[in-house]
Design an enzyme around this catalytic site. Sequence first.
Site, PDB file in Angstrom:
ATOM      1  N   ASP A 172      26.867   9.980 -20.053  1.00  0.00           N
ATOM      2  CA  ASP A 172      25.699   9.232 -19.575  1.00  0.00           C
ATOM      3  C   ASP A 172      24.403   9.787 -20.160  1.00  0.00           C
ATOM      4  O   ASP A 172      23.488   9.043 -20.479  1.00  0.00           O
ATOM      5  CB  ASP A 172      25.642   9.228 -18.054  1.00  0.00           C
ATOM      6  CG  ASP A 172      26.740   8.373 -17.432  1.00  0.00           C
ATOM      7  OD1 ASP A 172      27.489   7.698 -18.174  1.00  0.00           O
ATOM      8  OD2 ASP A 172      26.859   8.391 -16.189  1.00  0.00           O
ATOM      9  N   LYS A 179      30.554  -6.995 -10.599  1.00  0.00           N
ATOM     10  CA  LYS A 179      30.934  -5.948  -9.654  1.00  0.00           C
ATOM     11  C   LYS A 179      30.407  -6.243  -8.259  1.00  0.00           C
ATOM     12  O   LYS A 179      29.244  -6.610  -8.088  1.00  0.00           O
ATOM     13  CB  LYS A 179      30.380  -4.598 -10.114  1.00  0.00           C
ATOM     14  CG  LYS A 179      30.940  -4.143 -11.450  1.00  0.00           C
ATOM     15  CD  LYS A 179      30.300  -2.859 -11.926  1.00  0.00           C
ATOM     16  CE  LYS A 179      30.866  -2.467 -13.281  1.00  0.00           C
ATOM     17  NZ  LYS A 179      30.195  -1.293 -13.825  1.00  0.00           N
ATOM     18  N   TYR A 212      34.143  -0.455  -5.564  1.00  0.00           N
ATOM     19  CA  TYR A 212      33.695  -1.719  -6.129  1.00  0.00           C
ATOM     20  C   TYR A 212      34.851  -2.504  -6.710  1.00  0.00           C
ATOM     21  O   TYR A 212      35.772  -1.971  -7.291  1.00  0.00           O
ATOM     22  CB  TYR A 212      32.556  -1.546  -7.136  1.00  0.00           C
ATOM     23  CG  TYR A 212      32.817  -0.657  -8.315  1.00  0.00           C
ATOM     24  CD1 TYR A 212      33.190  -1.191  -9.545  1.00  0.00           C
ATOM     25  CD2 TYR A 212      32.650   0.713  -8.211  1.00  0.00           C
ATOM     26  CE1 TYR A 212      33.400  -0.383 -10.640  1.00  0.00           C
ATOM     27  CE2 TYR A 212      32.858   1.535  -9.302  1.00  0.00           C
ATOM     28  CZ  TYR A 212      33.238   0.980 -10.521  1.00  0.00           C
ATOM     29  OH  TYR A 212      33.459   1.788 -11.601  1.00  0.00           O
ATOM     30  N   HIS A 258      26.023   1.792 -16.677  1.00  0.00           N
ATOM     31  CA  HIS A 258      27.210   1.357 -17.404  1.00  0.00           C
ATOM     32  C   HIS A 258      27.315  -0.167 -17.490  1.00  0.00           C
ATOM     33  O   HIS A 258      26.924  -0.872 -16.570  1.00  0.00           O
ATOM     34  CB  HIS A 258      28.469   1.881 -16.709  1.00  0.00           C
ATOM     35  CG  HIS A 258      28.491   3.358 -16.577  1.00  0.00           C
ATOM     36  ND1 HIS A 258      29.061   4.001 -15.512  1.00  0.00           N
ATOM     37  CD2 HIS A 258      28.017   4.344 -17.381  1.00  0.00           C
ATOM     38  CE1 HIS A 258      28.940   5.307 -15.652  1.00  0.00           C
ATOM     39  NE2 HIS A 258      28.301   5.539 -16.781  1.00  0.00           N
TER      40      HIS A 258
END
Length: 184
Positions: A170, A70, A130, A61
Amino acid sequence: MQILNTSLSDVKLLQPKRFSDERGWFAEVFNSSVFEQGALPSRFVQDNQSYSRQGVLRGLHYQVQQQQGKLVRAVSGHIWDVAVDLRRNSPEFGKWAGFHLTAEEGNMLWIPEGFAHGFLVLSAAAEVLYKTTNFYAPGAERCVRWDDATLAIEWPLGTLARQPIVSGKDAAGSLLQDAELPAV
């Protein structure tokens, strides 16, 4: 906290120091001064947490606008975490690096803006936490296929009893050659 270089120049592996005794352990996992001294962002705007079963593969992603850096860690379990450089002008464009992140070790991964991110759960289950440097923008989210042959990511699939579990979104991700890339 140790901030270690990786094979991708802007991706960093962080190892917080743990202080242990008979009661357990304590670790400082974020300190803005330490991050600033290590040339890492010290301002995060959002925390995200996911729970996944063994064999779940999330990613790869990224966002084309409102890009997110992140800071990733496994708060339970064990994951294989992957960062892919999608910055067109980078000498490392299309290169990837993978890291074992475990709750037991407490290590973390810094992935800057302009990178795709994904992970595979290797333990029975894992919770991943995260921090992000920008807010999530659903309309700007994109996905590069985890199994894109041009990336040739070495996912540790041999540790699984079956093929990875991937969401429909995905599975329908783009190949790198066809992907809309971030403007970094």
